[in-house]
Motif scaffolding. Sequence first.
Motif, mmCIF file in Angstrom:
data_model
loop_
_atom_site.group_PDB
_atom_site.id
_atom_site.type_symbol
_atom_site.label_atom_id
_atom_site.label_comp_id
_atom_site.label_asym_id
_atom_site.label_seq_id
_atom_site.Cartn_x
_atom_site.Cartn_y
_atom_site.Cartn_z
ATOM 1 N N SER A 57 0.743 -1.188 0.080
ATOM 2 C CA SER A 57 0.151 -0.029 0.008
ATOM 3 C C SER A 57 0.917 1.260 -0.025
ATOM 4 C CB SER A 57 -1.081 0.076 1.243
ATOM 5 O OG SER A 57 -0.292 -0.010 2.521
ATOM 6 N N SER A 58 2.048 1.030 0.685
ATOM 7 C CA SER A 58 2.684 2.468 0.622
ATOM 8 C C SER A 58 3.395 2.728 -0.735
ATOM 9 C CB SER A 58 3.836 2.307 1.798
ATOM 10 O OG SER A 58 4.750 1.344 1.439
ATOM 11 N N ASN A 59 3.671 1.650 -1.352
ATOM 12 C CA ASN A 59 4.515 1.919 -2.790
ATOM 13 C C ASN A 59 3.380 2.367 -3.658
ATOM 14 O OD1 ASN A 59 6.895 1.060 -1.700
ATOM 15 N ND2 ASN A 59 6.625 -1.129 -2.716
ATOM 16 N N LEU A 60 2.078 1.921 -3.575
ATOM 17 C CA LEU A 60 1.188 2.143 -4.701
ATOM 18 C C LEU A 60 0.750 3.663 -4.298
ATOM 19 C CD1 LEU A 60 -1.183 1.234 -6.565
ATOM 20 C CD2 LEU A 60 -2.575 0.882 -4.479
ATOM 21 N N ALA A 61 0.492 3.864 -2.913
ATOM 22 C CA ALA A 61 0.097 5.334 -2.494
ATOM 23 C C ALA A 61 1.225 6.325 -3.154
ATOM 24 C CB ALA A 61 0.018 5.644 -0.952
ATOM 25 N N ALA A 62 2.433 6.043 -3.035
ATOM 26 C CA ALA A 62 3.334 6.905 -3.700
ATOM 27 C C ALA A 62 3.125 6.899 -5.097
ATOM 28 C CB ALA A 62 4.847 6.572 -3.245
ATOM 29 N N ALA A 63 3.068 5.830 -5.772
ATOM 30 C CA ALA A 63 2.710 5.870 -7.294
ATOM 31 C C ALA A 63 1.554 6.688 -7.589
ATOM 32 C CB ALA A 63 2.827 4.582 -7.661
ATOM 33 N N LEU A 64 0.403 6.435 -6.957
ATOM 34 C CA LEU A 64 -0.745 7.300 -7.258
ATOM 35 C C LEU A 64 -0.257 8.584 -7.188
ATOM 36 C CD1 LEU A 64 -3.397 4.709 -5.731
ATOM 37 C CD2 LEU A 64 -2.648 5.048 -8.124
ATOM 38 N N ARG A 65 0.067 8.975 -5.975
ATOM 39 C CA ARG A 65 0.353 10.562 -5.735
ATOM 40 C C ARG A 65 0.985 11.039 -7.103
ATOM 41 N NH1 ARG A 65 0.992 9.119 -0.597
ATOM 42 N NH2 ARG A 65 3.405 8.852 -0.807
ATOM 43 N N THR A 66 2.056 10.300 -7.549
ATOM 44 C CA THR A 66 2.800 10.824 -8.548
ATOM 45 C C THR A 66 1.977 10.975 -9.827
ATOM 46 O OG1 THR A 66 5.041 9.896 -7.694
ATOM 47 C CG2 THR A 66 4.944 10.427 -10.246
ATOM 48 N N LEU A 67 1.305 9.945 -10.145
ATOM 49 C CA LEU A 67 0.246 10.077 -11.410
ATOM 50 C C LEU A 67 -0.587 11.156 -11.134
ATOM 51 C CD1 LEU A 67 0.101 6.113 -11.832
ATOM 52 C CD2 LEU A 67 1.422 7.795 -13.524
#
Length: 150
Positions: A62-72
């Motif tokens: 979830s932490s990696n996903l959250a960071a990727a979603l923020r960037t996108l």
Amino acid sequence: MKKNPEEITQLRTQLMSLVRRMRREARSDEKSWAQLLLLGAIDRHGGMATPSVLAESEGMRSSNLAAALRTLETDGLLKRIPDAEDRRKIRVVLTQEGLSLLHESRARRETWLSNAMEHCLTAEEQTLLIAAGSLMARIANSPPLKENSY
């Protein structure tokens, strides 16, 4: 019919070589391979998905996903909207820009694949490879097997 381990190793190696080549063909994209995969996952879920569904389908923490979603999201490729049925849930939706980027990337990789097949394979081999694609999809979509069944 059980295949011998050497054949399975060879098939795995061949598939991974093709995946690595597809990744190299995506290098001209402005986004990373992982970000493109995430945009593709959202698209496969009908253009919108919850972060938990994305984490599960992409095998991401979830932490990696959250960071990727923020960037996108910062880049204007997706937006977050409240779920229509449960306002506590958030859905991730592709923007038109995100969808365009994804389609352009897919088109480039599909053009490369088509050209490579035409250049390297006979017409019969191309037909065989296309037919093998549906078999690979069946394997990819098979339910998880118990560890002892490998």
